[in-house]
Design a protein around this motif. Structure first.
Motif, short mmCIF file in Angstrom:
data_model
loop_
_atom_site.label_atom_id
_atom_site.label_comp_id
_atom_site.label_asym_id
_atom_site.label_seq_id
_atom_site.Cartn_x
_atom_site.Cartn_y
_atom_site.Cartn_z
N ASP A 55 0.84 -1.41 0.05
CA ASP A 55 0.14 0.05 0.06
C ASP A 55 0.96 1.42 -0.11
N ARG A 56 1.91 1.35 0.89
CA ARG A 56 2.72 2.40 0.95
C ARG A 56 3.95 2.25 0.24
N GLY A 57 3.85 1.23 -0.89
CA GLY A 57 5.11 1.04 -1.51
C GLY A 57 5.43 1.98 -2.66
N LEU A 58 6.63 1.69 -3.19
CA LEU A 58 7.21 2.67 -4.50
C LEU A 58 7.63 1.89 -5.53
N PHE A 59 7.34 2.50 -6.54
CA PHE A 59 7.96 1.82 -7.88
C PHE A 59 9.24 2.99 -8.04
N VAL A 60 10.14 2.27 -8.18
CA VAL A 60 11.50 3.34 -8.75
C VAL A 60 11.78 2.70 -10.09
N CYS A 61 11.76 3.66 -11.10
CA CYS A 61 12.24 3.39 -12.57
C CYS A 61 13.50 4.13 -12.80
N ASP A 62 14.39 3.15 -13.69
CA ASP A 62 15.79 3.84 -14.01
C ASP A 62 15.85 4.16 -15.53
N ASN A 63 16.83 4.89 -15.96
CA ASN A 63 17.16 5.12 -17.13
C ASN A 63 16.01 5.86 -17.98
N LEU A 64 15.43 6.44 -17.34
CA LEU A 64 14.38 7.51 -17.97
C LEU A 64 14.75 8.68 -18.81
N LEU A 65 16.11 8.87 -18.79
CA LEU A 65 16.58 9.99 -19.77
C LEU A 65 17.38 9.11 -20.94
N PHE A 66 17.67 7.85 -20.79
CA PHE A 66 18.42 7.40 -21.68
C PHE A 66 19.61 7.88 -22.03
N HIS A 67 20.52 8.12 -21.34
CA HIS A 67 21.88 8.92 -21.83
C HIS A 67 21.64 10.14 -22.32
N GLY A 68 20.53 10.73 -21.96
CA GLY A 68 20.31 12.06 -22.48
C GLY A 68 19.61 12.18 -23.55
N LEU A 69 19.36 11.00 -24.32
CA LEU A 69 18.69 11.18 -25.57
C LEU A 69 17.25 11.31 -25.57
N VAL A 70 16.59 11.19 -24.31
CA VAL A 70 15.24 11.29 -24.35
C VAL A 70 14.79 12.73 -24.23
N GLU A 71 15.61 13.51 -23.47
CA GLU A 71 15.54 15.10 -23.32
C GLU A 71 15.86 15.76 -24.57
N SER A 72 16.56 15.45 -25.22
CA SER A 72 17.20 16.17 -26.43
C SER A 72 16.36 16.12 -27.41
N ASP A 73 16.51 17.25 -28.40
CA ASP A 73 15.69 17.23 -29.52
C ASP A 73 16.25 17.17 -30.82
N GLU A 74 17.62 16.84 -30.73
CA GLU A 74 18.37 16.37 -31.89
C GLU A 74 17.87 15.21 -32.60
N GLU A 75 17.96 15.27 -33.79
CA GLU A 75 17.53 14.00 -34.65
C GLU A 75 18.36 12.88 -34.51
N ILE A 76 17.67 11.70 -34.22
CA ILE A 76 18.35 10.28 -34.18
C ILE A 76 18.26 9.58 -35.44
N LYS A 77 19.54 9.27 -35.62
CA LYS A 77 19.57 8.58 -37.26
C LYS A 77 18.95 7.27 -37.38
N SER A 78 19.47 6.69 -36.40
CA SER A 78 19.11 5.33 -36.21
C SER A 78 17.69 4.93 -35.72
N ARG A 79 17.10 4.10 -36.68
CA ARG A 79 15.61 4.06 -36.49
C ARG A 79 15.03 3.27 -35.13
N SER A 80 15.97 2.27 -34.97
CA SER A 80 15.43 1.35 -34.03
C SER A 80 15.82 2.44 -32.53
N LEU A 81 16.80 2.98 -32.39
CA LEU A 81 17.03 4.01 -31.81
C LEU A 81 16.20 5.07 -31.28
N ARG A 82 15.55 5.61 -32.51
CA ARG A 82 14.43 6.63 -32.48
C ARG A 82 13.33 5.98 -31.87
#
Ligand code: SAH
Ligand code: MG
Length: 209
Positions: A146-173
């Motif tokens: 009931d009072r438990g927590l979820f902790v999730c890691d790597n939500l920025l994924f090496h900074g790629l998630v927050e950057s708006d630079e175009e990612i070339k690789s389709r699978s990475l995108r």
């Protein structure tokens, strides 16, 4: 995180075996949690007085072993699908005689029958395939106390998630888009209150409202 804080968050006294595991992970490109992330997890263990910790994605059991050594009353259940990683983790757990408090399941977390776990967890740490976070979250939420927590890691994924630079690789995108979708799904999830933290590679802590 600011370099100055990163320095303050360094974990100073680590077990020599932990130091060896860390070096080996770095040399073999195994993405283990960093000191800041671990400091956060230790703090959350104290705050929740955690007894049961579930981890999705064991790798070499670096986090699992750190958690078990941090608090001698904690039971850690951890799930790893990769056979080689699993065997490596098992060996590390045995070396420290932590077999009685760390249970490792060699299974894909999305296929595992959750009945085998048979408990409620104070902390559920999601740190496995980054494209599947929502599935992990939804599958395991019935096991959160009931009072438990979820902790999730790597939500920025090496900074790629927050950057708006175009990612070339389709699978990475595609992967980056999936993490973005998960982040907004989580932020807008009405059942949980979530805080996103600029720690490690981006972490989130969620509690039931
Ligand atoms: N939590 C570890 C690091 C985990 S790295 C630590 O901090 O020390 C991510 C691991 O998740 C990899 O070993 C990978 O094999 C595993 N993994 C990825 N998807 C998975 C799944 N669906 N089920 C179980 N394990 C998975
Ligand atoms: Mg991680």
């Amino acid at each position: 995180m600011k370099e100055y804080f990163r320095h303050l968050n360094k974990i100073n006294e680590q077990h020599p075996f932990i130091k060896k595991m860390k070096e080996s992970a770095i040399n073999n490109n195994i993405p283990i949690i960093n000191d800041e992330g671990l400091s956060l997890i230790f703090q959350l263990i104290k705050i929740t007085r955690a007894n049961y910790f579930l981890e999705i994605g064991t790798a070499i059991a670096y986090t699992a072993i750190n958690v078990a050594l941090y608090d001698e009353n904690i039971i850690v259940d951890t799930i790893e699908r990769d056979k080689k990683m699993y065997l490596n983790a098992l060996e590390n757990i045995k070396q420290l005689s932590l077999n009685d408090r760390i249970n490792i399941y060699n299974h894909d977390a999305l296929d595992l029958d959750i009945k085998v776990l048979n408990k409620k967890y104070d902390i559920i740490f999601i740190d496995a395939a980054k494209a599947q976070y929502q599935k992990f979250f939804e599958k395991y939420e019935s096991l959160l106390s009931d009072r438990g927590l979820f902790v999730c890691d790597n939500l920025l994924f090496h900074g790629l998630v927050e950057s708006d630079e175009e990612i070339k690789s389709r699978s990475l995108r595609s992967l980056v888009n999936k993490i973005r979708n998960f982040n907004s799904w989580l932020a807008n999830n009405k059942k949980y209150q979530t805080v996103f933290l600029n720690i490690g590679d981006g972490m989130a802590v969620s509690i039931k409202k």
